[in-house]
Design an enzyme around this catalytic site. Structure first.
Site, PDB file in Angstrom:
ATOM      1  N   ASP A   1       0.862  -1.159   0.000  1.00  0.00           N
ATOM      2  CA  ASP A   1       0.000   0.000   0.000  1.00  0.00           C
ATOM      3  C   ASP A   1       0.906   1.219   0.000  1.00  0.00           C
ATOM      4  O   ASP A   1       2.086   1.113   0.317  1.00  0.00           O
ATOM      5  CB  ASP A   1      -0.851  -0.072   1.278  1.00  0.00           C
TER       6      ASP A   1
ATOM      7  N   GLU B   1      -7.649  15.337   6.858  1.00  0.00           N
ATOM      8  CA  GLU B   1      -8.566  16.354   7.350  1.00  0.00           C
ATOM      9  C   GLU B   1      -7.915  17.210   8.417  1.00  0.00           C
ATOM     10  O   GLU B   1      -8.041  18.432   8.413  1.00  0.00           O
ATOM     11  CB  GLU B   1      -9.829  15.690   7.909  1.00  0.00           C
TER      12      GLU B   1
ATOM     13  N   LYS C   1     -15.904  18.210  -0.665  1.00  0.00           N
ATOM     14  CA  LYS C   1     -14.479  18.079  -0.984  1.00  0.00           C
ATOM     15  C   LYS C   1     -14.206  16.619  -1.310  1.00  0.00           C
ATOM     16  O   LYS C   1     -14.851  15.714  -0.776  1.00  0.00           O
ATOM     17  CB  LYS C   1     -13.625  18.582   0.165  1.00  0.00           C
TER      18      LYS C   1
ATOM     19  N   THR D   1      -2.405   1.474  -4.785  1.00  0.00           N
ATOM     20  CA  THR D   1      -2.898   2.602  -4.013  1.00  0.00           C
ATOM     21  C   THR D   1      -4.193   3.138  -4.602  1.00  0.00           C
ATOM     22  O   THR D   1      -4.487   2.941  -5.769  1.00  0.00           O
ATOM     23  CB  THR D   1      -1.841   3.728  -3.969  1.00  0.00           C
ATOM     24  N   GLY D   2      -4.935   3.776  -3.761  1.00  0.00           N
ATOM     25  CA  GLY D   2      -6.147   4.420  -4.228  1.00  0.00           C
ATOM     26  C   GLY D   2      -5.873   5.833  -4.719  1.00  0.00           C
ATOM     27  O   GLY D   2      -6.761   6.509  -5.215  1.00  0.00           O
TER      28      GLY D   2
ATOM     29  N   ASN E   1      -8.506  -0.697   4.152  1.00  0.00           N
ATOM     30  CA  ASN E   1      -8.655  -1.006   2.733  1.00  0.00           C
ATOM     31  C   ASN E   1      -7.615  -2.011   2.248  1.00  0.00           C
ATOM     32  O   ASN E   1      -7.697  -2.493   1.135  1.00  0.00           O
ATOM     33  CB  ASN E   1      -8.580   0.281   1.902  1.00  0.00           C
ATOM     34  N   ASP E   2      -6.643  -2.325   3.079  1.00  0.00           N
ATOM     35  CA  ASP E   2      -5.643  -3.312   2.683  1.00  0.00           C
ATOM     36  C   ASP E   2      -5.963  -4.705   3.196  1.00  0.00           C
ATOM     37  O   ASP E   2      -5.282  -5.662   2.857  1.00  0.00           O
ATOM     38  CB  ASP E   2      -4.267  -2.897   3.216  1.00  0.00           C
TER      39      ASP E   2
END
Lengths: 1165, 339
Positions: A415, A513, A578, A689-690, A831-832
């Site tokens: 990742d 954020e 956003k 990766t995203g 997510n991994d």
């Protein structure tokens, strides 16, 4: 009687559990109050009580259940069968020989499991009996936790943990929120906010709570910790009111209440139905490549065993065709034996031979392998170099089954965010309509005091832009889920920038954020707090602006954006949104798209993480519409997520672009060095990766995944828009193959600088196009193949814009490709998890995005850099160790059993055992077990500093090279050779000669004759010494423990033999070993022949080792030699690489495994 | 502060063992060690081999087959299974002094004392003098457990039952007169067998212990009459019996019968003519076996055994050859790193 009924009912309800599952929602009566008549008739359900049972067994079913589970293992079952055969038929060895080891193994395992289960029982009991406070009839009553029922209203005080899954009704805080830490659930120690239902938040005394009359409808329990949908119905007045419930209302069992005095909540899932309990289920087991080889070898040995038994059975009956041999006068059969049918006799003989030779598959191997794995994994946990000071964490081993697989990795899937990078975000700049704002001079991460709050790169914007600028900053201050924490309590990592400087700081599940809000603070807009649904902002003029927060459209990784709907103090309604550029641009209708896009791309190339910000002014009518959409979706019990997504899709449209932000995520310490080492070790590193392509590519360059001379191949949506996918693929494969077709493929390894390196970049959309099975096109099936072919020739691959599931897909694809490479996935976030579970080895990083990855992984490490030691040192060692363990175990059992096979030819195939029962039983258990176990725990063929320094050594063991068939056959043949030497050595000493004892021992000068047990003991003595010395020859790392164990086990053998033969053992019905060992030792020739036979057995292996080392040394051996030369200080000298490219015949490496692509050099020798 | 403590608590122990950095000796099988090692081992082995070979050569062995298969054999007459109580005379001569002490063995071939069923067919309890086992022998003894009248057999089992029962007398023929060579039958069995493992029941006379039992079917006389002249050589501790009960490892075997250590023959058997008187009882032809007697003397390393010497010589020379091969390899492909 009542007791009986309740048990009966529980039983029935247990059996009807299948039926219950049909009901996909449940109704809970708060405070056990029935709803007023006339409302919908709810289905009355039975819920389990709040008893947690993590234990597997009860006192009564322990023995049968545990036995059943243990005998489900093939090996145990095999030994059970052998044992039963020995019990039933007349076999050469007593059932003890196989029964005792089996009993030992089974007992040890049972005790271990029983102890673990006892601990679980204890833990369960303490949990089940701990007191909870329940509101009953307006009073707080103490109850045992296990007696809690669904629908009970529970009072939980600060720092108590929740006894079951609860819906928050009210809290001591006025706004109905409470803070919770889920550290024991997922390891995240941050405080999360949970919300009470708006209608009940005011009911915060026992009396008031008791007056609530409502029911909760919610889905049946499911294991996902972060998903929950439900609905609460109030029966206040005549008309019932329904309110939605989500995961923000659900307090999970195991979490702890923090910073909140008390809460009232109602139990909805209890006992084994809580989400925590549902998550107990263990994940599927991974099997290592070594284990697969081991099983293959086992099958071979089983075949050898059966064929040995068949050969001997057939030989027996051929040989016995002569009736005088069948039944000579001195050895007559009994009547019953004579009458037995020949087929039955043959079959019994076959079984007897099987029993005689069954030791060739040793029960102890499984025990030893398991102990090796279990104990060995401690070295990983103990490793001080894998301890991270900053996090205070060390490496974690969740499964010890895969230690050796760490030495076999060929593909590394990593990742990016939080794994390669630190996930420590820093606000760099923002751009509003193309004007760039940078927080002033940042020096070591701190704002210089006294400097102007911002720098405008472009000249002053016009009045129109002025408005956009104001909106932009407000958007960033409002559109987030950041919380303000007043005092510094725990967790100093989450807010790295802010340490000690302020009394309040920001927390959020997303570091981006926090970085943005902090960045805004530096630009003059400070987000103060959320109070009574109003967000407060301190603007540049030090005025407080208040916005009413109406809706939050939370972030998800599919939409890749989030929004808030706020009402300004002037009453105007805004939607601020956003998200990723790809998620925003298609929805934008106006704004300076091109300028912003240019800036975003520029920043992405720099390796910055970019977000776009847009807004949409809402009219009152539009807002009403939005509210309806949202509440409709939120109240849905089924497919709520889908409906919410649809609603969001409808709301987040017609946006006006404001600008973009850029946040930097710095590379982790030594990430580049680690990736370089992995490359040198022959691993292919893929980054999944995203993130955006440009950002990801920049990170890849920074982390040396791509070098300056790497030729980048792109397989992205951009390209496939211009050309068809088909053409692009063929183009790329042609490029790649042209390069490699011409030259020897040995050079493509990525080491040599002059050869072109390829790097591939692919994005999620194209990937799914490549993988999509289309039936009409016959070529489409080939896409996958072509894609794999391209990938195979690329040293590095970057996959960007990946959805979590796609990550797993990629891993699966590579796993299933025709070489079946060993894959490793490493990541830190939720997510991994999918890819961590999919890969052969999953490694979690104890990162900032929670502990999900670490929990689901096989191994967890604090930082990416620790991967280097994990693979190059630990993986390498464990592979070397376990492969020797496996080979040696088979070898020593060939040595052990083959003489017994040969002896059958000289005892009329009568299944006469060569060795005494005690020797048969103890050979694998005690005489030869400890040295190999110890070897497999502490052997180091090369110093670990060298392993770290020279990653290419890892290639020497790639592709399971030490467990290949040729090596296995070598070991087996060596075993057969040793067995033949031992057997025939003894045979010629005994055969037709007067091999006798001088009788010095007893002082009468006699010539006593030796019998068959002396023969066996002689062979066995040679055997034990030979196999132990063989291991000693293979040991490269002699610590005092090795000396102790190797010499100790030989001494033990001698002492045992002396004792065993020195005493008339009262419990034995035969005394055949009495004084046999001593008499043997009293004979000079016995000593001489023992020495001779040991030397003869070891000779060929030593010669082979020396000659191979001279003629075809592996890199490993070359380094060993060099290290010897430098007296162990090799790692301090640099030119290791010079050892890799030898000039002469030494170029030929041993073993086909070491050169993966070059033609086998030994074919021309 | 709390955090610091946590860190320390979680930090792994920094010891040599946990960090896998125990001091260690790291030997390596490099040519530099192995070649000299092989030369040394080779030389030592050749030395031992020569010594063994020479010693073994000096041992005299005389083997006489008396099965009587050939018609010319003096025992041919006896080899017919129907002939009972047959005695045959086997004449032989010794050319030079057969140095003493001379050991007299009988040998059997193709005789499987190592059959599994045969081997277990005895009752150790019985043989250690336990009278209970006299009445009910172990069932491993079947079919030699009870006779046809269901009386227990003592000693039971096929090993005891098949005890070798040829007897020998050796005469030196000095000018036509037969001079019996005295045999020493003491101490031919294992000391432990004689003194510990096998015991007669403590009943006197010994015969009483055997009341209600029958002798093994094959035996001409019961166990308590194996050597009536010497109570210390009778019953289960009869040395011939003990020698027989220790099963041979291989189908061709010898067992010690007597030693010649007394009288005129302390120095050995002088050259001359000898006659061996054999009471031929033991049937071997049915399973194609052979019977023989062997006269041998011994050395420090036991009986004649050329194999051990030759094996030492072979292995020793192999070591030397291998060290030469390795030397050639070493010289030709100089180890690059050892330059």
């Amino acid at each position: 009687m009542g007791m009986d009924f309740s048990t009966l009912r529980t039983l029935i309800s247990r059996y009807c559990v299948g039926e219950e599952n049909w009901v996909d929602s449940r109704t809970v009566y708060i405070g056990q109050r029935e709803p007023p008549p006339g409302t919908e008739a709810f289905i009355q359900q039975r819920f389990p009580d709040n008893r947690i049972t993590s234990s597997k067994y009860t006192f009564w079913n322990f023995i049968p259940k545990n036995m059943f589970e243990q005998f489900r293992r093939v090996a145990n079952f095999y030994f059970l069968i052998i044992f039963l055969v020995q019990l039933i038929i007349d076999t050469p060895t007593s059932p003890i020989t196989s029964g005792l080891p089996l009993f030992f193994v089974i007992t040890v395992t049972a005790i271990k499991q029983g102890y673990e289960d006892w601990l679980r029982h204890k833990a369960d009991n303490s949990v089940n009996q701990c007191p909870v406070h329940v509101v009953q009839h307006g009073k707080v009553v103490r109850k045992q936790s296990r007696k809690l029922r669904v629908g009970d209203v529970v009072l939980v005080k600060e720092d108590e943990s929740f006894p079951c899954d609860l819906i928050l009704l009210s809290s001591s805080r006025d706004d109905g929120t409470c803070f919770v830490t889920t550290a024991s659930l997922d390891g995240e120690s941050s405080h999360k906010t949970y919300y009470a239902v708006q209608d009940t938040k005011a009911y915060n005394t026992e009396k008031e709570i008791d007056s609530i009359h409502a029911t909760i409808e919610c889905e049946q329990p499911q294991p996902d910790l972060y998903k929950f949908v439900g609905r609460i119905n109030f029966y206040m007045d005549s008309e019932p009111v329904a309110r939605p419930l989500g995961s923000e209302n659900l307090l999970l069992r195991g979490a702890t209440l923090k910073n909140t005095e008390f809460i009232y909540a109602v139990a909805i899932y209890t006992g084994m139905e809580t989400k925590m309990a549902l998550n107990y289920q263990s994940k599927s087991q991974k099997r290592s490549a070594v284990e697969k080889s081991m099983n293959a070898y086992l099958v071979v040995y089983l075949c050898i065993l059966i064929s040995k038994a068949i050969v001997n059975t057939v030989m027996k009956y051929v040989w016995q065709a002569d009736p005088n041999r069948d039944e000579p006068w001195y050895n007559e059969r009994t009547e019953t034996e004579r009458q037995r049918h020949i087929v039955i006799r043959a079959f019994t003989d076959f079984l007897a031979f099987m029993v005689l030779f069954n030791y060739i598959i040793p029960v102890s191997m499984y025990v030893t392998v398991e102990m090796q794995k279990f104990l060995g994994s401690y070295f990983i946990m103990w490793d001080d170099e894998m301890f991270d000071e900053e996090l205070g964490e060390r490496a974690m081993v969740n499964t010890s089954d895969l230690n050796e697989e760490l030495g076999q990795v060929e593909y590394v899937f990593t990742d990016k965010t939080g794994t390669l990078t630190e996930n420590n975000m820093e606000f760099i700049e923002c751009c509003v309509d193309g004007h760039v704002y940078v927080p002033h001079v940042i020096c070591n991460g701190q704002v210089m005091p006294g400097a102007a709050s911002m720098d405008m790169i472009d000249t002053s914007p016009g009045p129109d832009a002025r408005e956009h600028e104001e909106l932009f900053f407000r958007a960033l201050c409002l559109c987030h889920t950041v919380q303000v924490k007043e005092e510094e309590t725990v967790d100093g990592i989450k807010h790295g920038i802010h340490q000690g400087k302020s009394t309040s700081f920001y927390i959020s599940s997303s570091p981006d954020e926090v970085a943005l809000v902090e960045g805004m603070k530096k630009l003059g807009f400070t987000y103060l707090r959320l109070k009574d649904s109003h967000m407060e902002i301190l603007n540049r003029e030090d005025e407080i602006e208040r916005f009413e927060l109406l809706e939050v459209l939370t972030f998800d990784s599919v939409r890749r954006r989030m929004s808030v709907i706020v009402r300004s103090s002037s009453g105007r309604l805004y939607l601020f949104c956003k998200g990723a550029d790809s998620a925003i641009f298609p929805r934008v209708i106006s704004g300076k798209v091109d300028q912003v896009r240019a800036r975003v791309e520029h920043n992405a190339v720099e390796g910055l993480r970019t977000l776009c910000v847009a807004y949409r002014p809402l009219s009152q009518e539009q807002y009403q519409e939005v509210c309806q959409l949202l509440s409709g979706a939120k109240l849905a019990l089924q497919d709520r997520d889908k409906r919410l997504a649809e609603a969001y899709d409808l709301i987040e449209k017609d946006l006006i672009l404001l600008g973009a932000t850029a946040v930097e995520d710095r590379l982790q310490e030594k990430a580049a060095d680690t990736i370089e080492s992995l490359h040198k070790a022959g691993m292919k590193v893929w980054v999944l990766t995203g993130d955006k392509m440009e950002t990801a590519a920049a990170t890849c360059y920074a982390s040396k995944l791509f070098h300056r001379n790497t030729q980048i191949l792109e397989l992205t949506t951009k390209r496939t828009e211009e050309q068809s996918l088909h053409d692009v693929l063929f183009d790329l494969s042609r490029t790649v193959l042209r390069q490699h077709g011409g030259m020897t493929r040995d050079t493509f390894s990525g080491l040599s600088g002059d050869c072109t390196d390829y790097g591939l970049i692919i994005d999620g959309a194209t990937l799914s196009a490549v993988l999509r099975p289309t039936h009409e096109d016959s070529n489409s099936g080939n896409y996958k193949e072509i894609f794999l072919e391209i990938c195979r020739n690329c040293s590095a691959v970057l996959c960007c814009r990946m959805a979590p599931l796609q990550k797993a897909q990629i891993v699966k694809l590579i796993k299933a490709s025709k070489e079946h490479p060993i894959t490793l996935a490493i990541g830190d976030g939720a997510n991994d998890v999918s890819m961590i579970l999919e890969a052969h080895v999953g490694i979690g990083i104890m990162g900032k995005e929670g502990r999900q990855a670490a929990r689901n992984s096989d191994y967890a490490i604090p930082k990416f850099k620790h991967l280097k030691k994990m693979l190059l040192v630990h993986g390498h060692y464990y592979y070397i160790r376990i492969s020797e363990l496996v080979q040696y175990f088979f070898y020593k059992n060939v040595c052990f059993i083959f003489p017994q096979f040969l002896y059958q030819f000289f005892c009329g195939f009568s299944q006469q055992p060569l060795y005494d029962t005690a020797y048969l039983t103890l050979y694998n258990i005690s005489f030869t077990s400890l040295p190999i176990l110890l070897y497999s725990l502490i052997e180091q063929h090369i110093n670990m500093d060298i392993l770290k320094k020279d990653p290419s050594l890892y290639r020497d063991i790639a592709k399971n090279s030490l467990l290949r068939w040729p090596i296995f056959i070598y070991w087996t043949l060596l075993g057969v050779y040793d067995a033949i030497v031992m057997f025939f050595g003894a045979y010629f000493l005994f055969d037709n000669t007067t091999f006798t004892s001088n009788g010095q021992l007893m002082t009468t000068n006699t010539q006593m004759m030796f019998g068959n047990w002396t023969f066996g003991t002689l062979v066995f003595t040679v055997l034990v010494f030979t196999v132990t010395f063989k291991l000693a020859l293979d040991t490269h790392y002699w610590t005092w423990i090795n000396h102790f164990v190797i010499w100790g086990s030989l001494i033990f053998f001698v002492v045992f033999s002396l004792l065993w033969g020195g005493i008339i053992w009262p419990f034995l019905n035969y005394q055949r070993m009495y004084y046999v060992f001593m008499q043997m030792l009293s004979s000079g020739p016995a000593w001489l022949s023992i020495i001779l036979l040991i030397a003869a057995s070891l000779l060929p292996d030593v010669v082979k080792k020396v000659i191979w080392r001279a003629l075809w040394p592996t890199t490993t051996e070359r380094i060993q030699n060099a290290d010897k030369l430098y007296k162990g200080h090799l790692s301090e000298f640099t030119p290791l690489a010079s050892l890799h490219a030898p000039s002469k015949a030494g170029h030929h490496r041993r073993g086909s495994g070491t050169q993966r692509n070059a033609p086998n050099p030994r074919s021309d020798l | 502060m709390v955090k610091k403590e946590q860190e320390i608590a979680n930090r792994p122990d920094n010891t040599a063992f946990t960090q896998q950095r125990l001091p260690a000796w790291q030997p390596m099988l490099s040519a530099g060690i192995v070649i000299p090692g092989f030369v040394l081992i080779g030389l030592a082995f050749i030395g031992i081999g020569v010594a063994l070979f020479v010693t073994s050569r000096s041992i005299q062995v005389m083997e006489l087959d008396y099965t009587g298969v050939e018609q010319t054999s003096p025992c041919f007459r006896c080899s017919d299974p129907n002939v009972k109580n047959c005695v045959c005379l086997l004449d032989f001569s010794i050319d030079s002094l057969f140095k003493g002490p001379v050991f007299f063995y009988y040998g059997l071939t193709n005789y499987f004392q190592n059959y599994r069923r045969y081997g277990v067919s005895k009752d150790d309890d019985q043989l250690s003098g336990n009278l209970d086992s006299f009445i009910s022998p172990s069932d491993t003894c079947a079919p030699y457990e009870f006779d046809s009248n269901n009386k227990p057999i003592v000693p039971c089992g096929s090993v005891a039952n098949s005890m070798f029962n040829d007897t020998f007398k050796l005469y030196q023929i000095i000018s036509g007169a037969k001079n019996q060579v005295p045999f020493d039958g003491k101490g031919i069995a294992w000391w432990t067998d004689y003194n510990v493992k096998y015991r007669n029941p403590s009943v006197t006379p010994l015969r009483d212990a055997f009341n209600g039992t029958v002798k093994p079917l094959f035996w001409p006389r019961p166990a308590y009459e194996l050597d009536p002249s010497d109570p210390n050589n009778n019953g289960f501790i009869n040395q011939d019996f003990l020698v027989w009960m220790r099963r041979a490892a291989l189908p061709d075997f010898r067992k010690l019968y007597r030693r010649i250590t007394e009288g005129d023959y302390t120095q050995g058997l002088p050259a001359g003519n000898y006659s061996l008187e054999i009471a031929y009882n033991y049937p071997v032809l049915s399973f194609d076996g052979r019977k023989k007697v062997v006269l041998s003397n011994v050395s420090w390393m036991g009986g004649k055994n050329e194999f051990l010497g030759i094996a030492y010589l072979v292995i020793g020379s192999l070591c030397i050859v291998m060290s030469i091969v390795m030397l050639i390899v070493y010289a030709k492909f100089k180890f690059p790193e050892e330059e």
